[in-house]
Design an enzyme around this catalytic site. Structure first.
Site, PDB file in Angstrom:
ATOM      1  N   SER A  51       0.819  -1.212   0.000  1.00 18.13           N
ATOM      2  CA  SER A  51       0.000   0.000   0.000  1.00 18.13           C
ATOM      3  C   SER A  51       0.852   1.261   0.000  1.00 18.13           C
ATOM      4  CB  SER A  51      -0.919   0.016   1.233  1.00 18.13           C
ATOM      5  OG  SER A  51      -1.794  -1.088   1.216  1.00 18.13           O
ATOM      6  N   LYS A  73      -6.809  -2.348   3.618  1.00 20.26           N
ATOM      7  CA  LYS A  73      -7.990  -3.104   3.204  1.00 20.26           C
ATOM      8  C   LYS A  73      -8.950  -3.312   4.370  1.00 20.26           C
ATOM      9  CE  LYS A  73      -7.599  -6.593   0.337  1.00 20.26           C
ATOM     10  NZ  LYS A  73      -7.343  -7.935  -0.252  1.00 20.26           N
ATOM     11  N   THR A  74      -8.409  -3.729   5.515  1.00 18.01           N
ATOM     12  CA  THR A  74      -9.262  -4.025   6.680  1.00 18.01           C
ATOM     13  C   THR A  74      -9.483  -2.803   7.566  1.00 18.01           C
ATOM     14  OG1 THR A  74      -7.340  -4.629   8.023  1.00 18.01           O
ATOM     15  CG2 THR A  74      -8.378  -6.394   6.735  1.00 18.01           C
ATOM     16  N   PHE A  75      -8.689  -1.785   7.362  1.00 14.41           N
ATOM     17  CA  PHE A  75      -8.671  -0.584   8.199  1.00 14.41           C
ATOM     18  C   PHE A  75      -8.337  -0.941   9.652  1.00 14.41           C
ATOM     19  CE2 PHE A  75      -9.763   3.809   9.277  1.00 14.41           C
ATOM     20  CZ  PHE A  75      -9.396   4.455   8.109  1.00 14.41           C
ATOM     21  N   THR A 102      -4.926  -2.445  10.082  1.00 13.37           N
ATOM     22  CA  THR A 102      -3.480  -2.616  10.076  1.00 13.37           C
ATOM     23  C   THR A 102      -2.855  -1.678  11.109  1.00 13.37           C
ATOM     24  OG1 THR A 102      -3.605  -3.081   7.705  1.00 13.37           O
ATOM     25  CG2 THR A 102      -1.415  -2.651   8.624  1.00 13.37           C
ATOM     26  N   GLU A 156       0.114  -0.402  12.056  1.00 21.48           N
ATOM     27  CA  GLU A 156       0.978   0.733  11.727  1.00 21.48           C
ATOM     28  C   GLU A 156       0.196   1.823  10.999  1.00 21.48           C
ATOM     29  OE1 GLU A 156       3.577  -3.030  11.356  1.00 21.48           O
ATOM     30  OE2 GLU A 156       1.518  -2.431  10.899  1.00 21.48           O
ATOM     31  N   GLY A 207      -1.377  -7.481  -1.740  1.00 18.41           N
ATOM     32  CA  GLY A 207      -0.803  -6.175  -1.426  1.00 18.41           C
ATOM     33  C   GLY A 207       0.264  -5.733  -2.396  1.00 18.41           C
ATOM     34  N   ARG A 208       1.157  -6.654  -2.795  1.00 18.72           N
ATOM     35  CA  ARG A 208       2.257  -6.279  -3.679  1.00 18.72           C
ATOM     36  C   ARG A 208       1.801  -6.094  -5.126  1.00 18.72           C
ATOM     37  NH1 ARG A 208       2.713 -11.034  -1.359  1.00 18.72           N
ATOM     38  NH2 ARG A 208       2.949 -13.019  -2.468  1.00 18.72           N
ATOM     39  N   GLU A 227       8.942 -11.353  -1.437  1.00 17.55           N
ATOM     40  CA  GLU A 227       7.749 -11.759  -0.692  1.00 17.55           C
ATOM     41  C   GLU A 227       7.009 -12.855  -1.446  1.00 17.55           C
ATOM     42  OE1 GLU A 227       5.238  -9.066   2.047  1.00 17.55           O
ATOM     43  OE2 GLU A 227       4.076  -9.143   0.185  1.00 17.55           O
ATOM     44  N   HIS A 267      29.665   3.499  -8.933  1.00 22.93           N
ATOM     45  CA  HIS A 267      30.704   4.021  -8.051  1.00 22.93           C
ATOM     46  C   HIS A 267      30.572   3.476  -6.630  1.00 22.93           C
ATOM     47  CE1 HIS A 267      32.344   7.029 -10.880  1.00 22.93           C
ATOM     48  NE2 HIS A 267      31.138   6.943 -11.393  1.00 22.93           N
ATOM     49  N   LYS A 280       5.101  -9.872  13.442  1.00 21.86           N
ATOM     50  CA  LYS A 280       4.007  -8.950  13.769  1.00 21.86           C
ATOM     51  C   LYS A 280       3.266  -9.422  15.017  1.00 21.86           C
ATOM     52  CE  LYS A 280       1.442  -7.802  10.198  1.00 21.86           C
ATOM     53  NZ  LYS A 280       0.749  -7.941   8.891  1.00 21.86           N
TER      54      LYS A 280
END
Length: 553
Positions: free
Chosen positions: A165, A216-218, A220, A222, A277-278, A363, A394, A516
């Protein structure tokens, strides 16, 4: 899933082992080009992007390929039932079997409105409805019709998310900055480190800032924590809870939690559970991109991905560009012992592209269990890394040229720059490095050449380059929305090909969960007084030292 064998038990795998033993270290790329003047034509492919009429050249000729190698790799794909898996994915079958979900992000970029179904139900109408909502909303914000609580138009977008996200919208908005709305500022907040949200709000005006909460779930942790702080910051100026509706939108499917937060459900943009998600930048998670570059450009971005989807579905395996890329990755990982893969974009706008690909690749294929639940008997999941050229030259390119590790590398350079500074002089200089690096990695430098350059005898070994390092060169016309869409889809399908060969599920991510879960328990301990003794001695010692140093003990 029944019917899929360990990769090293497939007939073509054994044939490839024999081919590799015969090839061994005896294959010298420089010599292969001297033997076959048609090698470039034979092993390069041009992708015609029908989304905008441009082309992308994929040059695989500087790879460890012979006339015998590619057919054997294609046979490996057939033995692994790649085509069957690919077709099941495009049919909406639940190939993400551990989560009982379809893998259908391709439906998000179905710009031709072809028939696409999951569980016998069309998804086209729902996808188009979200796109129409995104179009309407983005046009209102960009035109200034959408006003903040004080009557001022929006000029700052803050996207709050994490993982897919965040990485997708960050990368795409940076890559397509030449198409961005002049004067619109973008901030992306993902880290729970308070510095991230503090820096995003520090130079933002609450009256003209729009927050996009991507979860998505509201729920998460963080994302919700950062969103809650953003709301508190906003209300310190706005004072009125009802003003939240004008400055916050949700990229979510949880109406109850969204409304509880204070966001009007009319400003909620959903996406389906078959969107990983990815892979979510193609969905409403890409709203920040849509707001920045405009809906027409966002649609072109989708169309570019769709064009690569069509190629992946229809091109024969021996000419299928993502399939060849994926097969080469397996070839190097499992037969040559390569552990890493470098992506080096020679385009400053593409600076975040390697970071985006890290999640996509590692992932997806950082797995050790086959579809049948057995531990794999071979290497899976390359360690992907990268930086833009020429800066990377470099820093870590020393290891590529003279180190002991084999690091297959993708070089990406647009033929045309968005910024022809000094009448294109700088872009030609950039391009000269792009071409020189892949050539140098291939041809190296012999002791005789070093001596001819006048080097002292004792320095000769230090200046020798072995060469014979494989590279793929990708040359698009220009980094446009459609080109970027096609490049992302190329790497998605390359990653799919790897996973199919390795017989793993590329679409779950259970390995993300353990840390987590443990963090939730430790967070409670950090809020309690005294020392902890609930873990191993190292973890206990670290937690207790942190509490003491932070005045929490």
């Amino acid at each position: 899933m029944p019917g899929f064998a360990q990769a090293n038990e497939l007939p073509a795998w054994k044939s490839l082992m024999e081919h590799h033993d015969k090839l061994g270290r005896g294959m010298v790329l420089k010599t292969e080009f001297e033997k076959d003047p048609q090698r470039f034509e034979k092993f390069s492919h041009t992708f015609a992007n029908e989304a905008d009429g441009s082309e992308i050249l994929f040059d695989f000729s500087k790879n460890f390929l012979t006339d015998e190698t590619l057919p054997l790799l294609v046979k490996l794909a057939q033995d692994a039932k790649l085509e069957e898996l690919r077709d099941d994915m495009f049919k909406g079958e639940k190939i993400n079997f551990t989560e009982k979900r379809a893998v259908y992000h391709m439906a998000l970029r179905n710009t031709k409105n072809e028939k696409m179904e999951v569980d016998g139900k069309s998804v086209v109408e729902e996808v188009n409805a979200v796109l129409e909502h995104m179009k309407e909303f983005s046009e209102q914000v960009r035109s200034g019709e959408w006003k903040g609580y004080s009557g001022k138009p929006i000029d700052t977008i803050v996207n709050i998310g994490i993982g897919g996200s965040d990485l997708g919208p960050v990368m795409v908005s940076e890559a397509l900055k030449p198409y961005g709305k002049k004067g619109m500022k973008l901030h992306f907040v993902s880290n729970i480190d308070g510095t991230h949200i503090a820096e995003a709000t520090k130079n933002s005006d609450p009256e003209t800032t729009l927050f996009l909460i991507a979860s998505k779930t509201f729920t998460t942790a963080e994302t919700v924590t950062n969103a809650t702080y953003a709301k508190k910051w906003f209300l310190e100026t706005a004072k009125d809870e009802s003003a939240v509706a004008k400055h916050f939108a949700a990229l979510s499917t949880n109406t109850k939690e969204v409304e509880k937060f204070g966001i009007d459900s009319k400003n909620m943009f959903g996406f389906q559970d078959w969107v990983g998600g990815r892979y979510s930048v193609w969905s409403s998670i890409g709203l920040s991109v849509c707001l920045y570059i405009g809906y027409e450009n966002f649609h072109s971005f989708l169309a570019g991905g769709n064009a690569m989807d069509h190629h992946f579905r229809t091109a024969p395996l021996e000419k299928n560009i993502p399939v060849i890329g994926g097969l080469l990755s397996v070839w190097y990982s499992d037969f040559f012992g390569a552990q890493t893969h470098l992506v080096a974009p020679y385009d400053q706008y593409m600076s975040r592209f390697p970071a985006y690909l890290q999640q996509l690749s590692m992932e997806s294929n950082g797995k050790a269990i086959t579809r049948s639940g057995d531990y794999v008997k071979y290497t899976t999941g390359s360690i992907l890394f990268g930086e833009p050229g020429t800066n990377a030259q470099h820093s870590f390119f020393q290891l590529l040229h003279q180190g002991t590790k084999l690091i297959p590398t993708d070089f990406i350079l647009p033929a045309e720059t968005h910024n022809p500074v000094e009448n294109g002089k700088l872009h030609k200089m950039l391009a000269s490095n792009f071409f020189a690096q892949s050539e140098a990695l291939m041809i190296g430098k012999t002791p005789d050449t070093v001596k001819a350059e006048g080097a002292a005898d004792d320095l000769v070994p230090h200046k020798v380059f072995l060469g014979n390092r494989p590279t793929t060169s990708i040359l698009p016309q220009k980094i446009t929305p459609a080109t970027l869409g096609a490049l992302i889809a190329y790497y998605e399908h390359l990653t799919f090909t790897e996973g199919a060969i390795w017989n793993i599920n590329s679409f779950d991510q259970w390995g993300v969960e353990l840390g987590k879960a443990l963090a939730k328990g430790i967070e409670k301990e950090l809020n309690e007084g005294g020392e902890t003794d609930k873990h191993d001695s190292s973890t206990n010692g670290l937690i207790n030292a942190f509490k003491k140093k932070g005045g929490l003990a």
